[in-house]
Motif scaffolding. Structure first.
Motif, PDB file in Angstrom:
ATOM      1  N   GLU A 407     -23.560 -26.958 -84.575  1.00  0.00           N
ATOM      2  CA  GLU A 407     -22.621 -26.390 -85.694  1.00  0.00           C
ATOM      3  C   GLU A 407     -23.600 -25.650 -86.686  1.00  0.00           C
ATOM      4  N   LYS A 408     -24.910 -25.833 -86.787  1.00  0.00           N
ATOM      5  CA  LYS A 408     -25.572 -25.414 -87.635  1.00  0.00           C
ATOM      6  C   LYS A 408     -25.667 -23.794 -87.729  1.00  0.00           C
ATOM      7  N   MET A 409     -25.635 -23.471 -86.285  1.00  0.00           N
ATOM      8  CA  MET A 409     -25.551 -21.890 -86.079  1.00  0.00           C
ATOM      9  C   MET A 409     -24.241 -21.345 -86.414  1.00  0.00           C
ATOM     10  N   GLU A 410     -23.245 -21.975 -86.531  1.00  0.00           N
ATOM     11  CA  GLU A 410     -21.876 -21.543 -87.055  1.00  0.00           C
ATOM     12  C   GLU A 410     -21.906 -20.702 -88.406  1.00  0.00           C
ATOM     13  N   SER A 411     -23.034 -21.072 -89.100  1.00  0.00           N
ATOM     14  CA  SER A 411     -23.089 -20.307 -90.292  1.00  0.00           C
ATOM     15  C   SER A 411     -23.822 -18.980 -90.369  1.00  0.00           C
ATOM     16  N   LEU A 412     -24.293 -18.400 -89.265  1.00  0.00           N
ATOM     17  CA  LEU A 412     -24.855 -17.191 -88.918  1.00  0.00           C
ATOM     18  C   LEU A 412     -23.800 -16.286 -89.389  1.00  0.00           C
ATOM     19  N   ARG A 413     -24.333 -15.275 -90.107  1.00  0.00           N
ATOM     20  CA  ARG A 413     -23.767 -13.965 -90.497  1.00  0.00           C
ATOM     21  C   ARG A 413     -24.659 -12.931 -90.622  1.00  0.00           C
ATOM     22  N   LEU A 414     -24.096 -11.652 -90.139  1.00  0.00           N
ATOM     23  CA  LEU A 414     -25.029 -10.516 -90.582  1.00  0.00           C
ATOM     24  C   LEU A 414     -24.244  -9.519 -91.439  1.00  0.00           C
ATOM     25  N   ASP A 415     -23.763 -10.211 -92.300  1.00  0.00           N
ATOM     26  CA  ASP A 415     -22.546  -9.188 -93.295  1.00  0.00           C
ATOM     27  C   ASP A 415     -23.356  -7.792 -93.586  1.00  0.00           C
TER      28      ASP A 415
END
Length: 746
Positions: A407-415
């Motif tokens: 779940e740590k990867m769920e915060s990945l954003r490339l906004d």
């Protein structure tokens, strides 16, 4: 109105669909044949020249942990034919295909399962509103009016819906939020595993296929990441066809569907699923035919490569130098202006969640081993060690214990960067990092097992054993830190290339692509199977940005916050004999060290032997949550009945599609396709081959299809592994959880 709907559905006869599918497949498979020779040459060159990658410090498990059950329990499934919710006993075997039985008794009596679901390409939705929005968007003009009955009602507040853009959907619900969370973690693990369907050790066929997919899509001016690169080759190929065929079908049939919005939605889902099955079977037959063809040509190609390796390399380098001279000025300007300024921000966005995830893997591993060590002290030393180690050996495959890492990867954003670089979704990066996490966890666990097993050969006392566990843990953590750093840096480099290369190719295409054919004359005819202008051009483009990417990752390694080793930090032969230890037979902790497995082996016919065997099998259950099978739902949903003619109409179109398929291509070799409840929702096209034996040991599962499987064994055909005999069902290790979240066996 129903008759009119049936008439409109029949306006999409199977022959034009088969013809369009065949055209797309023919075009793609030419790309695949071209890429096969290039991949074969690259593989053989790689074997000679080596990887240049740092040597891994951790061991890896050569014999996988098979015949384990990942998870089992009860959930409610919505039956589309009866419009009712039914309690199903469900389990996830080691190949991650979700198997559904009527109840636990049916499983124990070896009654064939209702369904086996391959979840490649699916997404998990936890809200009916989210699902209804997706359905409304999938077929314009079918959004139900406010206050009207939706296509689906859930009797609890805790649904789990498996949604696929082309195949059928699955509807489940649970009684509590805790159950929903657990099943979501398990199903997400299934999706993660099934999406990664091309074997990692496929050094020729795998790269040839993925490169052919990329080249084909680029020929259609589709650059960037592709969300539906999910599953095995046939599943991916089916998605490729549907990406092109789906919009045409929707435009042709959508306006002709009749009935209320929710009824048109239901019809469209069934039509899309029927077409997807037809495409899958046609793609399977064609792909296997071409794969057989290139594999027959392989020995002759290998002979040429071995003989002329140096000349092929020289010829390729000459071609590359000419292409480089042509594109380098344009490429360097493009990199400098459009890519280089964004590399640090992309890298930072990737590094933060990834490093957090790998740190969590380390923490979970440390906690599990430390807890085990405390239990050894408190509960009798080596007598319980086998039981503890069996549980620890499956840590990487425990979806709930690994969830805090994933779940740590769920915060990945490339906004802001996603639109600029045409990244359709970050899911491809999340999933890849999560797979690396699981691999590194299993490597750490296996290395710990191997080193501890060596220590046990010295016959330690309880106190000595506890000290040995601590020492081994410290050694393994040092190795993990090094390998984790290497894996993450490689992941960052690959992800940056995956973002930037398609963007550069798209930018350069208008001025460069039309000029590429003139370089063809530089390739000797004898080497034309192994050197392609397009591939060489891409390699040259890659080289223009690679220096900036390597530099960015190198600089990031200096920042301590990411826990990366500098490139200059190399561990050589820190344990020269460690890899020799891994050459032995796999360790059976239950057999060697647990109370149930120690000592001699009684005769299988004795009650004692049956008990021991039962205990050993039960230990292979990774995690289980069992709900009361007699529990009922708070209320039964009563969806609006469909219009009189629509089910017949859909069945009719499925039958037509199936007949067209049989006229166009041979029936599939595998009886194991996926998903619809067997015996409850029969599909005309599946019935003839329902009981036929598999034609080969390596078969494919199709999302959204089910057939009668015969013996009730969870299938291994998705992974190409041997299927265990029906009598070897691992007994269920049932557990429940109390209010504090502590598992209690009963």
């Amino acid at each position: 109105e129903g008759d009119e709907a049936g008439t409109h559905l029949q306006t999409a006869p199977p022959q034009p669909l088969c013809k369009k599918t065949g055209k797309i497949l023919t075009e793609f498979l030419q790309f695949y044949e071209d890429q096969y020779g290039v991949a074969l040459f690259n593989s053989m060159r790689h074997e000679i020249e080596g990887t240049g990658l740092p040597q891994a410090q951790l061991l890896w498990r050569k014999v996988p942990l098979d015949e384990r059950i990942i998870f089992s329990g009860n959930l409610f499934q919505y039956q589309e034919d009866s419009k009712k919710w039914r309690n199903r006993f469900s389990l996830v075997p080691h190949n991650y295909g979700l198997v559904l039985y009527d109840n636990k008794v049916a499983y124990e009596r070896q009654v064939p399962p209702r369904a086996v679901i391959n979840s490649a390409g699916y997404k998990i939705l936890t809200s009916v509103d989210q699902y209804l929005e997706l359905i409304g968007n999938s077929l314009p003009g079918t959004t139900a009016k406010s206050g009207s009955a939706p296509i689906l009602k859930c009797p609890t507040q805790f649904p789990l819906i498996l949604w696929h853009p082309y195949a059928r959907h699955y509807y489940f619900c649970m009684m509590t939020e805790a159950e929903q969370d657990k099943w979501q973690a398990v199903l997400q693990d299934c999706i993660r595993h099934c999406n990664n369907g091309i074997p990692e050790d496929s050094k020729v066929e795998g790269p040839a296929f993925t490169d052919a997919i990329r080249m084909y899509r680029q020929s259609k001016e589709l650059y960037g990441t592709w969300e539906m690169l999910c599953g095995n080759e046939v599943q991916i190929l089916s998605n490729l066809v549907m990406e092109e065929l789906g919009p045409e079908l929707k435009a042709e049939l959508g306006p002709r569907l009749k009935g209320k919005p929710q009824e048109r939605q239901r019809q469209w889902i069934q039509i899309s699923d029927a077409v997807y099955r037809m495409v899958y079977e046609q793609a399977k037959a064609r792909f296997e035919e071409v794969l057989s063809k290139v594999q027959q040509m392989r020995p002759a190609m290998q002979a040429v490569i071995r003989t002329d390796m140096d000349q092929i390399i020289t010829s390729k380098e000459h071609l590359a130098s000419k292409i480089r001279a042509f594109i380098l000025p344009k490429a360097e300007v493009c990199v400098r202006n459009h890519v280089q300024p964004y590399i640090p921000s992309i890298l930072e966005a990737l590094m933060v969640p990834t490093s957090q995830g790998f740190t969590e893997v380390r923490d979970v591993f440390f906690k599990e081993v430390t807890d085990m060590n405390l239990n050894v002290i408190n509960e009798g030393g080596i007598d319980k060690l086998g039981e503890y180690m069996e549980k620890l050996s499956r840590l990487a495959y425990h979806p709930l214990k690994m969830q805090s890492c994933y779940e740590k990867m769920e915060s990945l954003r490339l906004d802001g960067l996603q639109q600029r670089f045409d990244v359709s979704s970050t899911s491809v990066f999340k999933q890849r990092a999560q797979i690396h996490m699981r691999e590194q966890m299993d490597n750490a666990v296996y290395t710990f097992e191997t080193l501890l097993h060596q220590e046990l050969g010295k016959g330690p006392t309880k106190e000595e054993l506890c000290k040995s566990i601590q020492r081994v843990l410290e050694r393994v953590l040092k190795k993990y830190d090094y390998d984790s750093s290497s894996v993450r840096k490689r992941f960052f480099r690959e992800a940056l290339l995956q973002v930037s290369i398609p963007f550069l190719l798209k930018k350069l295409a208008p001025t460069c692509k039309s000029e590429l054919p003139r370089f063809q004359e530089l390739i000797f005819e004898d080497f034309a199977k192994f050197i392609l202008v397009e591939n060489t051009y891409e390699e040259v483009v890659l080289q223009t940005v690679m220096k900036d990417i390597l530099q960015a990752v190198k600089e990031a390694a200096v920042q301590r916050k990411h826990n990366l080793y500098r490139d200059s930090m190399v561990m050589h032969n820190s344990d020269p004999n460690l890899h020799l230890l891994a050459e032995g037979a796999p360790i059976d902790w239950g057999e060697e060290y647990s109370n149930s497995g120690g000592g001699g082996s009684p005769s299988p016919s004795t009650p004692e032997a049956a008990t021991l065997s039962e205990k050993r099998r039960r230990a292979k259950q990774v995690v289980s949550v069992v709900q009361d099978e007699e529990a009922g739902l708070p209320f039964e949903a009563s969806p609006e009945p469909p219009s009189a003619a629509s089910p017949d109409s859909v069945t009719e179109i499925q039958g037509l599609l199936a007949q067209g398929l049989r006229a166009e291509s041979p029936p599939p070799a595998s009886p194991l396709l996926n998903g619809a409840p067997t015996g409850e929702s029969p599909q005309p096209e599946a019935a003839p081959e329902a009981s036929s034996p598999p034609a080969s040991p390596c078969q494919h599962l199709l999302p959204g299809k089910a057939v009668d499987l015969g013996p009730p064994k969870p299938s291994d055909q998705e992974t190409g592994e041997q299927v265990s005999s029906p009598s070897s069902h691992p007994a269920l290790h049932t557990t429940t959880e109390d209010s504090a979240g502590v598992q209690t066996e009963f």
